[in-house]
Structures are given as C-alpha cells and as structure tokens.
Design a protein around this motif. Sequence first.
Motif, mmCIF file in Angstrom:
data_model
loop_
_atom_site.group_PDB
_atom_site.id
_atom_site.type_symbol
_atom_site.label_atom_id
_atom_site.label_comp_id
_atom_site.label_asym_id
_atom_site.label_seq_id
_atom_site.Cartn_x
_atom_site.Cartn_y
_atom_site.Cartn_z
ATOM 1 N N VAL A 179 16.980 9.915 -4.094
ATOM 2 C CA VAL A 179 15.695 9.320 -3.717
ATOM 3 C C VAL A 179 15.189 8.433 -4.854
ATOM 4 C CG1 VAL A 179 13.267 9.818 -3.204
ATOM 5 C CG2 VAL A 179 15.081 11.179 -2.129
ATOM 6 N N LEU A 180 15.221 8.938 -6.073
ATOM 7 C CA LEU A 180 14.768 8.156 -7.228
ATOM 8 C C LEU A 180 15.602 6.897 -7.408
ATOM 9 C CD1 LEU A 180 14.029 10.973 -9.835
ATOM 10 C CD2 LEU A 180 12.364 9.493 -8.678
ATOM 11 N N ALA B 107 8.239 10.946 -7.258
ATOM 12 C CA ALA B 107 7.344 10.070 -6.510
ATOM 13 C C ALA B 107 7.847 8.639 -6.617
ATOM 14 C CB ALA B 107 5.922 10.163 -7.041
ATOM 15 N N LEU B 108 7.647 7.894 -5.536
ATOM 16 C CA LEU B 108 7.933 6.466 -5.509
ATOM 17 C C LEU B 108 6.625 5.766 -5.183
ATOM 18 C CD1 LEU B 108 11.190 6.531 -3.355
ATOM 19 C CD2 LEU B 108 11.024 6.390 -5.844
ATOM 20 N N LYS B 109 6.296 4.756 -5.983
ATOM 21 C CA LYS B 109 5.035 4.048 -5.779
ATOM 22 C C LYS B 109 5.265 2.549 -5.779
ATOM 23 C CE LYS B 109 2.106 7.633 -7.690
ATOM 24 N NZ LYS B 109 1.033 7.932 -8.637
ATOM 25 N N LEU B 110 4.472 1.867 -4.976
ATOM 26 C CA LEU B 110 4.462 0.419 -4.919
ATOM 27 C C LEU B 110 3.090 -0.016 -5.408
ATOM 28 C CD1 LEU B 110 5.873 -2.229 -3.949
ATOM 29 C CD2 LEU B 110 4.701 -1.882 -1.769
ATOM 30 N N LEU C 235 14.380 -0.711 -4.999
ATOM 31 C CA LEU C 235 13.597 -1.525 -4.068
ATOM 32 C C LEU C 235 12.611 -2.409 -4.832
ATOM 33 C CD1 LEU C 235 12.811 1.199 -1.377
ATOM 34 C CD2 LEU C 235 14.619 -0.529 -1.333
ATOM 35 N N PRO C 236 12.406 -3.637 -4.376
ATOM 36 C CA PRO C 236 11.505 -4.554 -5.085
ATOM 37 C C PRO C 236 10.093 -4.001 -5.225
ATOM 38 C CG PRO C 236 12.706 -5.690 -3.332
ATOM 39 C CD PRO C 236 12.989 -4.234 -3.184
ATOM 40 N N GLY C 237 9.607 -3.973 -6.464
ATOM 41 C CA GLY C 237 8.240 -3.555 -6.741
ATOM 42 C C GLY C 237 8.002 -2.055 -6.750
ATOM 43 N N VAL C 238 9.002 -1.263 -6.395
ATOM 44 C CA VAL C 238 8.832 0.189 -6.328
ATOM 45 C C VAL C 238 9.200 0.809 -7.674
ATOM 46 C CG1 VAL C 238 9.611 2.326 -5.214
ATOM 47 C CG2 VAL C 238 9.235 0.266 -3.845
ATOM 48 N N LYS C 239 8.347 1.685 -8.135
ATOM 49 C CA LYS C 239 8.569 2.412 -9.382
ATOM 50 C C LYS C 239 8.815 3.879 -9.061
ATOM 51 C CE LYS C 239 7.356 -1.074 -12.053
ATOM 52 N NZ LYS C 239 8.361 -1.908 -12.623
ATOM 53 N N ALA C 240 9.800 4.466 -9.709
ATOM 54 C CA ALA C 240 10.121 5.881 -9.522
ATOM 55 C C ALA C 240 9.589 6.665 -10.713
ATOM 56 C CB ALA C 240 11.630 6.058 -9.414
#
Length: 131
Positions: free
Chosen positions: A14-15, A34-37, A21-26
């Motif tokens: 998942v991480l 957690a994954l955040k945009l 993914l563009p702009g997503v931070k793990a």
Amino acid sequence: MTVTRDGKVDFNTVLEVGASLPGVKASTSARGVALKLKRHLVACTAIHPSAEPNSLMVCIDFPARDALLVKQPDTYYMTHHYRGYAAVLVRLAQIGPRELRKLLEEAAQFMGAQKAKKTSRRAGPRKPRRS
C-alpha cells in the motif's frame, strides 16, 4: 512491487503503490499507514475496532463504494462506523496489486476533486461592499 509470498498485498505494498501516485505522500505511525494528497486522507489502516484485522480504509465516492460492495463482497466490506463516510474497507488478503493500484488511483482522483470543490467554494464570488 512488494507483495507477500502468495502474491497478495500488505501494508508495505500500500505504501509503495501510494507513494508512486502523483502528489500522494505515504507515512507510517504507531496507528498504521496513511496515504495523503496535500494533507487530505486518501487511505489508511482501518483502526476502528469494528474493522477486521489487516484492512485498509480507502476514500471513494458513495456510488463507487456501493458498486464494489455488490461486485466483490469478499474483498470490500463496510461496518456501521464507516457507513456515513465516503469510504470502503478493503481486506488486503483478498486484493491483488493491480486492483489495489486502480483503487488508490481512483481514491486520489476523488480526493483531488473534493479538494478542488472546497477551494472553489472558498474562492467564490465576493459580496459587493456597501458604501
């Protein structure tokens, strides 16, 4: 891509997928992954006691969630706690890497659209000043 011995995904997968993914931070913490945009949650470890162990909570719109719950009830599920949220619970042992990537891409797009809606509401037309 990191997968378990039986070809399934785990939280490391998942991480890895999320971070690609563009702009997503793990990120990781004592509570899980957690994954955040741009500070908006895309997915995280399902930590509520009603969730099954080894589950991921993914933010998606209600129609997409309902479709997943009908089409793949062995993979996707819902508990009472999460029912009011635009999200679905995922049994990681039941999802493959390609399907996970597709789901996380959809979640990132959904959250990006949600952020755009909030931003446009704040930047809406101004009321004219009274003299």
